[in-house]
Write a protein that holds these residues in place. Structure first.
Motif, PDB file in Angstrom:
ATOM      1  N   VAL A 108       0.400  16.579  -8.199  1.00 26.81           N
ATOM      2  CA  VAL A 108      -0.608  15.913  -9.022  1.00 26.81           C
ATOM      3  C   VAL A 108      -0.444  14.392  -8.943  1.00 26.81           C
ATOM      4  O   VAL A 108      -1.431  13.656  -8.789  1.00 26.81           O
ATOM      5  CB  VAL A 108      -0.530  16.405 -10.488  1.00 26.81           C
ATOM      6  CG1 VAL A 108      -1.465  15.619 -11.380  1.00 26.81           C
ATOM      7  CG2 VAL A 108      -0.827  17.887 -10.557  1.00 26.81           C
ATOM      8  N   LYS A 109       0.798  13.910  -9.023  1.00 27.85           N
ATOM      9  CA  LYS A 109       1.030  12.460  -8.990  1.00 27.85           C
ATOM     10  C   LYS A 109       0.573  11.852  -7.658  1.00 27.85           C
ATOM     11  O   LYS A 109      -0.043  10.795  -7.622  1.00 27.85           O
ATOM     12  CB  LYS A 109       2.507  12.142  -9.215  1.00 27.85           C
ATOM     13  CG  LYS A 109       2.951  12.359 -10.643  1.00 27.85           C
ATOM     14  CD  LYS A 109       4.405  11.975 -10.800  1.00 27.85           C
ATOM     15  CE  LYS A 109       4.860  12.189 -12.239  1.00 27.85           C
ATOM     16  NZ  LYS A 109       6.259  11.810 -12.431  1.00 27.85           N
ATOM     17  N   LEU A 110       0.862  12.529  -6.565  1.00 33.29           N
ATOM     18  CA  LEU A 110       0.466  12.026  -5.255  1.00 33.29           C
ATOM     19  C   LEU A 110      -1.060  12.056  -5.115  1.00 33.29           C
ATOM     20  O   LEU A 110      -1.664  11.096  -4.628  1.00 33.29           O
ATOM     21  CB  LEU A 110       1.115  12.845  -4.135  1.00 33.29           C
ATOM     22  CG  LEU A 110       0.816  12.388  -2.703  1.00 33.29           C
ATOM     23  CD1 LEU A 110       1.243  10.947  -2.475  1.00 33.29           C
ATOM     24  CD2 LEU A 110       1.509  13.315  -1.706  1.00 33.29           C
TER      25      LEU A 110
ATOM     26  N   GLY B 148       0.798  -1.216   0.000  1.00 34.50           N
ATOM     27  CA  GLY B 148       0.000   0.000   0.000  1.00 34.50           C
ATOM     28  C   GLY B 148       0.828   1.262   0.000  1.00 34.50           C
ATOM     29  O   GLY B 148       0.347   2.305  -0.422  1.00 34.50           O
ATOM     30  N   VAL B 149       2.039   1.206   0.498  1.00 33.90           N
ATOM     31  CA  VAL B 149       2.879   2.405   0.478  1.00 33.90           C
ATOM     32  C   VAL B 149       4.073   2.250  -0.452  1.00 33.90           C
ATOM     33  O   VAL B 149       4.701   3.234  -0.815  1.00 33.90           O
ATOM     34  CB  VAL B 149       3.373   2.812   1.885  1.00 33.90           C
ATOM     35  CG1 VAL B 149       2.227   3.198   2.766  1.00 33.90           C
ATOM     36  CG2 VAL B 149       4.223   1.748   2.523  1.00 33.90           C
ATOM     37  N   ILE B 150       4.364   1.037  -0.845  1.00 31.97           N
ATOM     38  CA  ILE B 150       5.525   0.790  -1.697  1.00 31.97           C
ATOM     39  C   ILE B 150       5.405   1.511  -3.036  1.00 31.97           C
ATOM     40  O   ILE B 150       6.396   1.880  -3.643  1.00 31.97           O
ATOM     41  CB  ILE B 150       5.779  -0.726  -1.876  1.00 31.97           C
ATOM     42  CG1 ILE B 150       7.200  -0.998  -2.324  1.00 31.97           C
ATOM     43  CG2 ILE B 150       4.800  -1.347  -2.816  1.00 31.97           C
ATOM     44  CD1 ILE B 150       8.164  -1.064  -1.213  1.00 31.97           C
ATOM     45  N   ASP B 151       4.165   1.735  -3.481  1.00 36.82           N
ATOM     46  CA  ASP B 151       3.944   2.371  -4.777  1.00 36.82           C
ATOM     47  C   ASP B 151       3.736   3.876  -4.696  1.00 36.82           C
ATOM     48  O   ASP B 151       3.394   4.506  -5.698  1.00 36.82           O
ATOM     49  CB  ASP B 151       2.728   1.731  -5.463  1.00 36.82           C
ATOM     50  CG  ASP B 151       2.961   0.263  -5.755  1.00 36.82           C
ATOM     51  OD1 ASP B 151       4.105  -0.097  -6.072  1.00 36.82           O
ATOM     52  OD2 ASP B 151       1.993  -0.514  -5.660  1.00 36.82           O
ATOM     53  N   ILE B 152       3.917   4.461  -3.539  1.00 35.33           N
ATOM     54  CA  ILE B 152       3.767   5.918  -3.420  1.00 35.33           C
ATOM     55  C   ILE B 152       4.726   6.575  -4.408  1.00 35.33           C
ATOM     56  O   ILE B 152       5.919   6.259  -4.433  1.00 35.33           O
ATOM     57  CB  ILE B 152       4.079   6.401  -1.990  1.00 35.33           C
ATOM     58  CG1 ILE B 152       3.042   5.883  -1.012  1.00 35.33           C
ATOM     59  CG2 ILE B 152       4.138   7.928  -1.932  1.00 35.33           C
ATOM     60  CD1 ILE B 152       3.322   6.214   0.434  1.00 35.33           C
ATOM     61  N   PRO B 153       4.218   7.477  -5.231  1.00 39.65           N
ATOM     62  CA  PRO B 153       5.065   8.085  -6.247  1.00 39.65           C
ATOM     63  C   PRO B 153       6.231   8.897  -5.682  1.00 39.65           C
ATOM     64  O   PRO B 153       7.229   9.106  -6.377  1.00 39.65           O
ATOM     65  CB  PRO B 153       4.105   8.980  -7.039  1.00 39.65           C
ATOM     66  CG  PRO B 153       2.892   9.120  -6.221  1.00 39.65           C
ATOM     67  CD  PRO B 153       2.841   7.950  -5.302  1.00 39.65           C
ATOM     68  N   CYS B 154       6.141   9.298  -4.451  1.00 40.46           N
ATOM     69  CA  CYS B 154       7.209  10.098  -3.832  1.00 40.46           C
ATOM     70  C   CYS B 154       8.553   9.366  -3.837  1.00 40.46           C
ATOM     71  O   CYS B 154       9.606   9.983  -3.987  1.00 40.46           O
ATOM     72  CB  CYS B 154       6.841  10.448  -2.393  1.00 40.46           C
ATOM     73  SG  CYS B 154       5.276  11.300  -2.222  1.00 40.46           S
TER      74      CYS B 154
END
Length: 130
Positions: A112-114, A85-91
């Motif tokens: 925008v990505k986030l 769930g957090v591994i794909d955070i765009p940050c």
């Protein structure tokens, strides 16, 4: 959860709570076994609680209010640190990550990505629920 190591007394308290098993140990009993006063015992219990290592529930024992301390289940602890769930955070892959902070021109509130990632997650969760 804190990354600083437990003090020797905190480690000893943790081990006593763990050895008590599923039934746990009364906080007042823990103080006696450690040879410390109730004030210090409360501080240690709160430190372990804040780290997420133990749980506690209020009980009345011999007419006095105390807490029963118990080790949190491994599942409860590991659920808090799962990366799903957090591994794909765009940050994490953003080239502007080092410049991004609250209050600066580049920040999470206007990314925008986030925002798209969050909306997608909400929509995905809603579709799974029903």
């Amino acid at each position: 959860m804190s990354t600083t190591p437990l003090s020797p007394l905190e480690q000893k308290a943790f081990n006593l709570i763990r050895k008590a098993g599923k039934k746990g140990i009364l906080q007042s009993e823990l103080w006696h076994r450690l040879g410390i006063d109730s004030r210090e015992g409360s501080r240690i219990a709160l430190k372990l609680l804040k780290r997420g290592l133990i749980g506690r529930e209020p009980v009345t024992h011999n007419g006095k209010r105390t807490y029963r301390l118990y080790i949190k289940k491994v599942k409860e602890v590991t659920e808090r640190i799962k990366l799903n769930g957090v591994i794909d955070i765009p940050c994490f892959t953003c080239p502007l990550y080092s410049k991004c902070s609250e209050g600066s021109y580049i920040n999470p509130s206007t990314c925008v990505k986030l925002t798209e990632w969050i909306i997608q997650g909400v929509l995905s969760k809603k579709s799974k629920e029903g």
